[in-house]
Motif scaffolding. Structure first.
Motif, mmCIF file in Angstrom:
data_model
loop_
_atom_site.group_PDB
_atom_site.id
_atom_site.type_symbol
_atom_site.label_atom_id
_atom_site.label_comp_id
_atom_site.label_asym_id
_atom_site.label_seq_id
_atom_site.Cartn_x
_atom_site.Cartn_y
_atom_site.Cartn_z
ATOM 1 N N CYS A 162 31.144 46.376 49.462
ATOM 2 C CA CYS A 162 31.604 46.498 48.078
ATOM 3 C C CYS A 162 31.199 47.876 47.558
ATOM 4 C CB CYS A 162 30.987 45.395 47.229
ATOM 5 S SG CYS A 162 31.302 45.562 45.454
ATOM 6 N N CYS A 207 27.075 44.370 41.747
ATOM 7 C CA CYS A 207 28.041 43.662 42.585
ATOM 8 C C CYS A 207 28.041 42.223 42.110
ATOM 9 C CB CYS A 207 27.663 43.752 44.064
ATOM 10 S SG CYS A 207 28.658 42.677 45.139
ATOM 11 N N SER A 226 29.487 39.621 43.175
ATOM 12 C CA SER A 226 29.327 38.635 44.240
ATOM 13 C C SER A 226 27.857 38.472 44.622
ATOM 14 C CB SER A 226 30.145 39.057 45.468
ATOM 15 O OG SER A 226 29.964 38.148 46.535
ATOM 16 N N MET A 234 32.616 42.726 52.832
ATOM 17 C CA MET A 234 34.000 42.443 52.481
ATOM 18 C C MET A 234 34.914 42.350 53.703
ATOM 19 S SD MET A 234 34.427 44.781 49.055
ATOM 20 C CE MET A 234 35.379 43.526 48.220
ATOM 21 N N SER A 242 38.353 41.424 49.600
ATOM 22 C CA SER A 242 37.681 40.194 49.181
ATOM 23 C C SER A 242 36.289 40.128 49.784
ATOM 24 C CB SER A 242 38.488 38.972 49.625
ATOM 25 O OG SER A 242 39.756 38.953 49.005
ATOM 26 N N HIS A 243 35.409 39.448 49.082
ATOM 27 C CA HIS A 243 34.037 39.323 49.552
ATOM 28 C C HIS A 243 33.908 38.198 50.580
ATOM 29 C CE1 HIS A 243 33.323 41.723 45.952
ATOM 30 N NE2 HIS A 243 32.106 41.987 46.408
ATOM 31 N N CYS A 256 33.390 46.172 40.770
ATOM 32 C CA CYS A 256 33.370 44.959 41.584
ATOM 33 C C CYS A 256 34.166 43.876 40.864
ATOM 34 C CB CYS A 256 31.926 44.488 41.807
ATOM 35 S SG CYS A 256 31.838 42.945 42.764
ATOM 36 N N ALA A 274 34.722 40.676 42.147
ATOM 37 C CA ALA A 274 34.518 39.383 42.804
ATOM 38 C C ALA A 274 34.896 38.266 41.847
ATOM 39 C CB ALA A 274 33.053 39.241 43.224
ATOM 40 N N GLU A 316 39.932 38.062 42.716
ATOM 41 C CA GLU A 316 40.906 38.315 43.781
ATOM 42 C C GLU A 316 42.100 37.380 43.694
ATOM 43 O OE1 GLU A 316 37.698 37.677 44.388
ATOM 44 O OE2 GLU A 316 36.833 39.084 45.818
#
Length: 416
Positions: free
Chosen positions: A43, A52, A54, A63, A79-80, A325, A327, A330
């Protein structure tokens, strides 16, 4: 994203990802996480020392890249990890029950069968590997949740390289594996019913070849005249069992386990003649496959190399890099529902100009394709074909139910 291996930023909205000197970068970052370092992509916010979302939520700052779908566009989406879909307990039980049923069915028929068999290079594992009497190997892949098209292509190509014919099983008409490799679709049913032996009908992916002369008495519409009138030509298309004339019996999972391993059913790839998708994959009776090959000259059951289909083409917005970020956001890139891929419509298509005429009464002037088309359309073996005594058009002239004149000439003669 930040590429930890090269120490570079990646902008997924640019065709060259912001690095024109690295032509293989897209392939490298879209490789399955199972086949690369999971810490390869980071990220960007995490790398820059900013929040971040996530990681703050107790998840991963690492990711992977997938393809989104929104408003007709197919952007790349960062995407994480972990991956967006993890099989639910119910899906896992369905998967296990289907795999065990395939292995048990094959063993009951006296075929070789093993579960969880890796290829020689260990790049993929067949859920069930069934071996026929002549050594034919069918690698069954049960895929009850979404899998990217690139993964389907890659795993199928790896199987073929090791002399294994892939056979993917789906339960969803929108599954991305449909028409990317030989496939079959079954009903979505509880695992207990699968394990208990309830009938599992192949709903999609298995077809029969129908060849007919396009005349008013035909039960089918003309496929080249948009259903308006009849063109007097000979057509050949692939149909689901229930749409055949006469209707064919349904194919069950057990039937396909046996027939695919013994060679009674084989995979066929039919290129699209109208544009759009590159073509259709299907399982068909081996006799129908031979007729199709005689008509079209197509000999390879699978395309030599998969080309990217039109509806999978990546689109690039060409924007400045996003350093925030996102997260949890998405999903907005994949808000469009996946399209239905298993439409059940007739597919393929071959048309002969017209039922051939026995030129100068010399049978050697009839081409092999014309003879095969006439034989299939009239439902008789080639040696029963002969010329109409009036117009010379090929017809069923010899054997049972033979006649001297074709239907058209008979009607004219009777009206005189």
């Amino acid at each position: 994203m930040w590429h930890t291996g090269y120490g570079i930023e990646i902008n997924l909205s640019l065709p060259d990802l912001g690095h024109p000197g690295r032509p293989d970068l897209l392939r490298e970052i879209t490789t399955s996480v199972a086949e690369r370092d999971p810490h390869l992509l980071e990220c960007l916010a995490h790398h820059d020392g900013r929040e971040c979302v996530s990681e703050a939520g107790g998840k991963s700052p690492w990711m992977f890249v997938r393809q989104g779908r929104v408003g007709g566009r197919r952007p790349l989406v960062a995407s994480h990890l972990p991956v967006t879909h993890k099989a639910t307990p119910a899906e896992s039980e369905q998967h296990r029950a289907t795999k065990e049923r395939i292995v048990e069915t094959a063993s009951r028929y006296g075929l070789g069968a093993e579960a969880e068999v890796p290829t020689a290079n260990r790049r993929s594992i067949s859920d069930a590997l069934v071996t026929g009497p002549d050594g034919t190997r069918i690698g069954w892949e049960i895929q009850y949740h979404h899998l990217s098209p690139s993964s389907v292509h890659r795993r199928s190509a790896n199987a073929v390289q090791h002399q294994i014919t892939p056979l993917w099983v789906a339960k969803d008409r929108t599954a991305s594996l449909i028409d990317r490799a030989p496939w079959a679709r079954v009903d979505d049913m509880p695992w207990k019913e699968i394990a208990g032996g309830k009938e599992m009908v192949i709903r999609g992916g298995y077809r029969y070849l129908q060849v007919w002369k396009c005349v008013p008495s035909s039960p089918r519409h003309c496929p080249v005249a948009d259903g308006a009138g009849h063109c007097e030509r000979v057509h050949a298309e692939w149909f689901l069992p229930a749409l055949c004339h006469p209707e064919k019996p349904a194919v069950r999972l057990e039937d396909l386990v046996l027939s695919s391993a013994t060679g009674e059913s084989v995979p066929v790839y039919v290129p699209n003649r109208g544009g759009g998708r590159a073509g259709r994959h299907m399982w068909v009776p081996v006799d129908d496959c031979r007729t199709w090959q005689e008509l079209t000259g197509q000999t390879a059951p699978l395309p030599a190399a998969e080309s990217q289909e039109a509806d999978d083409a990546i689109t690039f917005a060409e924007q400045d890099i996003d350093r925030t970020c996102r997260a949890g956001e998405e999903g907005r890139f994949v808000s469009d529902a996946r399209p239905i891929r298993d439409l059940g419509q007739p597919t393929g298509g071959f048309t002969l100009a017209r039922m051939p005429t026995q030129r100068s009464r010399n049978p050697n002037l009839i081409t092999a394709v014309e003879r095969a088309a006439a034989s299939a359309a009239l439902g008789c073996p080639p040696w029963e074909l002969g010329p109409c005594a009036e117009c010379g058009q090929l017809m069923r002239r010899y054997g049972r139910d033979a006649a001297m004149y074709c239907d058209v000439c008979r009607a004219v003669l009777n009206g005189r």
